[in-house]
Design a protein around this motif. Structure first.
Motif, PDB file in Angstrom:
ATOM      1  N   VAL A  61       0.849  -1.193   0.000  1.00 58.70           N
ATOM      2  CA  VAL A  61       0.000   0.000   0.000  1.00 58.70           C
ATOM      3  C   VAL A  61       0.882   1.240   0.000  1.00 58.70           C
ATOM      4  CG1 VAL A  61      -1.730   1.326   1.280  1.00 58.70           C
ATOM      5  CG2 VAL A  61      -1.893  -1.175   1.177  1.00 58.70           C
ATOM      6  N   GLU A  62       0.616   2.130  -0.933  1.00 63.87           N
ATOM      7  CA  GLU A  62       1.374   3.363  -1.076  1.00 63.87           C
ATOM      8  C   GLU A  62       0.470   4.564  -0.827  1.00 63.87           C
ATOM      9  OE1 GLU A  62       3.058   3.240  -4.961  1.00 63.87           O
ATOM     10  OE2 GLU A  62       4.416   1.558  -4.498  1.00 63.87           O
ATOM     11  N   PRO A  63       1.052   5.743  -0.574  1.00 62.51           N
ATOM     12  CA  PRO A  63       0.225   6.932  -0.353  1.00 62.51           C
ATOM     13  C   PRO A  63      -0.783   7.140  -1.482  1.00 62.51           C
ATOM     14  CG  PRO A  63       2.487   7.402   0.242  1.00 62.51           C
ATOM     15  CD  PRO A  63       2.499   6.032  -0.375  1.00 62.51           C
ATOM     16  N   GLY A  68     -10.398  -0.814   0.744  1.00 63.40           N
ATOM     17  CA  GLY A  68     -11.816  -0.955   1.054  1.00 63.40           C
ATOM     18  C   GLY A  68     -12.050  -1.872   2.239  1.00 63.40           C
ATOM     19  N   THR A  69     -13.150  -1.644   2.947  1.00 65.37           N
ATOM     20  CA  THR A  69     -13.556  -2.543   4.023  1.00 65.37           C
ATOM     21  C   THR A  69     -14.989  -2.992   3.795  1.00 65.37           C
ATOM     22  OG1 THR A  69     -14.420  -0.793   5.493  1.00 65.37           O
ATOM     23  CG2 THR A  69     -12.083  -1.340   5.686  1.00 65.37           C
ATOM     24  N   LEU A  70     -15.243  -4.256   4.072  1.00 68.47           N
ATOM     25  CA  LEU A  70     -16.592  -4.806   4.138  1.00 68.47           C
ATOM     26  C   LEU A  70     -16.701  -5.460   5.507  1.00 68.47           C
ATOM     27  CD1 LEU A  70     -16.768  -6.192   0.524  1.00 68.47           C
ATOM     28  CD2 LEU A  70     -18.600  -4.819   1.545  1.00 68.47           C
ATOM     29  N   PHE A 114      -6.883  -3.060  -2.237  1.00 66.62           N
ATOM     30  CA  PHE A 114      -6.981  -4.118  -1.230  1.00 66.62           C
ATOM     31  C   PHE A 114      -8.340  -4.020  -0.548  1.00 66.62           C
ATOM     32  CE2 PHE A 114      -2.559  -3.008  -1.764  1.00 66.62           C
ATOM     33  CZ  PHE A 114      -1.925  -4.243  -1.885  1.00 66.62           C
ATOM     34  N   LEU A 115      -8.840  -5.182  -0.113  1.00 66.51           N
ATOM     35  CA  LEU A 115     -10.082  -5.224   0.648  1.00 66.51           C
ATOM     36  C   LEU A 115      -9.820  -5.887   1.993  1.00 66.51           C
ATOM     37  CD1 LEU A 115     -12.713  -6.409  -2.033  1.00 66.51           C
ATOM     38  CD2 LEU A 115     -12.218  -4.064  -1.289  1.00 66.51           C
ATOM     39  N   LEU A 116     -10.329  -5.278   3.066  1.00 63.87           N
ATOM     40  CA  LEU A 116     -10.345  -5.869   4.396  1.00 63.87           C
ATOM     41  C   LEU A 116     -11.773  -6.306   4.659  1.00 63.87           C
ATOM     42  CD1 LEU A 116      -8.327  -3.134   6.380  1.00 63.87           C
ATOM     43  CD2 LEU A 116      -7.436  -5.034   5.021  1.00 63.87           C
ATOM     44  N   GLU A 137      -6.256  -6.334  -5.742  1.00 62.93           N
ATOM     45  CA  GLU A 137      -5.101  -7.225  -5.880  1.00 62.93           C
ATOM     46  C   GLU A 137      -5.023  -8.285  -4.786  1.00 62.93           C
ATOM     47  OE1 GLU A 137      -1.608  -4.782  -6.017  1.00 62.93           O
ATOM     48  OE2 GLU A 137      -2.528  -3.347  -7.394  1.00 62.93           O
ATOM     49  N   ALA A 138      -5.596  -8.005  -3.626  1.00 63.02           N
ATOM     50  CA  ALA A 138      -5.523  -8.960  -2.515  1.00 63.02           C
ATOM     51  C   ALA A 138      -6.634  -8.653  -1.523  1.00 63.02           C
ATOM     52  CB  ALA A 138      -4.157  -8.892  -1.827  1.00 63.02           C
TER      53      ALA A 138
END
Length: 552
Positions: A61-63, A68-70, A114-116, A137-138
């Motif tokens: 993760v870059e600036p 995203g979060t679900l 990315f998704l959390l 991507e992950a």
């Protein structure tokens, strides 16, 4: 000549400096199940938030990258509130209740890398990948381990990532105007619109809420955050509680009204924020309980999304001496615009006068300007409590544009945000929302406020829920239709018409027809879904809608 002050930046992680030093032993508590809670301190929270930031940097993760979060309201989701923006990432909280197509739209629009996600959201995420998520991507599962899944990208366990990350990793200082979070509107019309919050805006909002006397988010509070953390950053309550060192209680996954009652009893909750519908459900859960319930510790109940009825306000006050209050906000304003407070100069008013004030949206919060504009002439209206127009607002935490959306040109007018809400402001500065502009009814050339009718219907003892929508009419062009959940099976349309006339409404305001339903359809954030009701009536007529929405 300029002032001689340090140029320290207003950053979300700057709140941690205060919290970890002044309130290190205060707790964040999450419901896991009946009588079961996860607890840890703000000290441990700070360490884990930094571990998360370090882990995400390791993942790439870059600036400026969107994450995203679900997820439901729980401690790991809260860690993302600080761990992601702390490394200059942008936290995109995705509404769990949006349709899959709308979720995909927001993920694609945000370009989440990315998704959390919570474990129970994995099947839905797999379905989203089948629809096509080109930017993701992950995925990180917010749990101890990765369960079986069908995702086509690498999947990591949250706790595995944190176990090898550095709790002493530091969040650097950067420009306070850097994006911190992204939320999308709940799409009552058209596609969701993206709003990008800055660190500065969110810190200022938290400070405004912290200084509000009626909210009283002080260290002594035990605050239950019911408002979804995926909606307007939980109304900024998590940031405000952390800033003030209040004990923060999170209801966990799939909470029910009965769970909220249990949490209040178990933990001695003193304050709570939720949608109006949740307040009504809690009342009904207490009424239907097979034992006496004690919610007497609950001093403050902030109900938002729409105006709480006088009936709900009186029930909580009479039963538990709980003060029910409301505010007015929107995604575009980070989110608060107004919040209720009773001026000391008005405290000697009658009960009816004070309840009338409580049913306003309150006073503009600090740093915010609001005006009422005539929609035809564009002229600003006086604050006389009678002149109705469109609300326009501006502040350091008001969106200046939507994210890559041409609809900005329809909403930003001469440096002000046109809210889409219609109402007036009284001479004391109390804002009274009459309706969303799209929900006002024009019948025979006369305007009818659905909100006024809904509040009056909710005063009837036989009504559990009520909403009003405008429907086409050959003679009058538009007429109000009442949609009611009855708590008294003997309730009739004639009873409701007589009640409204008794409340002083002109005859032409009173709905010609009422639909009695088992539940009023609701949006993804718990508001009455007037668009869905109008759609059913448009497709099937009132008679067909009565069949489709008939109590089961």
């Amino acid at each position: 000549m300029q002032g001689l002050m340090f140029d320290s930046q207003l950053l979300l992680h700057s709140l941690l400096w205060r919290t970890e030093r002044l309130f290190a032993e205060k707790q964040i508590i999450t419901r896991l199940g009946p009588g079961e809670y996860h607890r840890y301190t703000y000290r441990d929270f700070g360490k884990r938030a930094r571990r998360l930031g370090d882990a995400l940097r390791t993942l790439g993760v870059e600036p400026g990258d969107r994450v995203g979060t679900l997820a439901w309201n729980h401690w790991r989701h809260l860690e993302a509130y600080f761990g992601v923006p702390g490394i200059q990432g942008v936290l995109h909280t995705i509404n769990l209740r949006l349709s899959p197509s709308q979720q995909k739209f927001t993920i694609d629009k945000a370009e989440d890398r990315f998704l959390l996600v919570d474990t129970d959201q994995l099947p839905g995420v797999a379905a989203l990948f089948e629809l096509g998520l080109s930017s993701v991507e992950a995925v990180v599962v917010l749990d101890d381990a990765v369960p079986a899944h069908d995702l086509p990208v690498p999947v990591h366990a949250y706790e595995d990532l944190l176990a090898v990350a550095d709790e002493d990793a530091q969040f650097s200082e950067f420009d306070e105007k850097t994006a911190s979070a992204m939320c999308f509107t709940s799409a009552t019309t058209g596609d969701p619109k993206g709003v990008v919050y800055s660190h500065r805006a969110m810190v200022l909002q938290a400070m405004c809420l912290a200084m509000h006397d009626k909210l009283n988010m002080a260290e002594r509070q035990i605050w239950l955050e019911v408002a979804p953390m995926f909606h307007c950053n939980g109304w900024n309550i998590p940031h405000t509680a952390l800033l003030q060192g209040a004990t923060l209680v999170l209801p966990g996954a799939h909470p029910t009204p009965g769970d909220y009652v249990d949490i209040i009893e178990d933990l001695g909750v003193t304050g709570m924020n939720a949608a109006v519908t949740i307040g009504t459900m809690i009342r009904d859960a207490v009424r239907s309980s097979d034992r006496e319930r004690d919610l007497s510790t609950l001093d403050t109940l902030w109900l938002g999304g729409q105006a709480p009825s006088k009936a709900v306000m009186k029930w909580f006050r009479d039963t538990y001496d709980t003060e029910v209050m409301q505010g007015y906000g929107m995604t575009e304003n980070s989110p608060q615009i107004c919040f209720f407070a009773l001026k000391s100069t008005l405290e000697d008013g009658s009960d009816d006068e004070i309840y009338s004030l409580r049913q306003t949206q309150g006073l503009p919060i600090p740093l915010l300007q609001i005006k009422v504009v005539d929609p035809v002439t564009g002229e600003e209206q006086p604050w006389d409590g009678e002149s109705i127009g469109d609300f326009h607002v501006r502040s350091p935490f008001t969106a200046s544009e939507y994210y890559r959306d041409e609809r900005t040109k329809d909403s930003i007018v001469d440096g002000w945000l046109r809210t889409g809400d219609v109402g007036c402001i009284d001479p004391e500065g109390y804002v009274l929302l009459k309706d969303r502009s799209k929900d006002l009814i024009k019948s025979g050339g006369e305007w009818i406020s659905t909100i006024d009718l809904e509040n009056a219907l909710m005063l009837h003892g036989g009504v559990a829920e009520a909403t009003v929508v405008g429907i086409s009419d050959e003679k009058w062009l538009e007429r109000p239709l009442g949609v009611v959940v009855a708590s008294d099976p003997a309730l009739t349309a004639e009873d409701l018409r007589a009640h409204l006339l008794g409340e002083g409404f002109a005859k032409f305001w009173v709905p010609d027809e009422f639909l009695f339903v088992s539940e009023v359809p609701k949006t993804s954030v718990g508001k009455f879904d007037k668009k869905a009701i109008r759609g059913v009536v448009a497709d099937d007529g009132v008679a067909g809608a009565r069949e489709r929405l008939l109590p089961s």
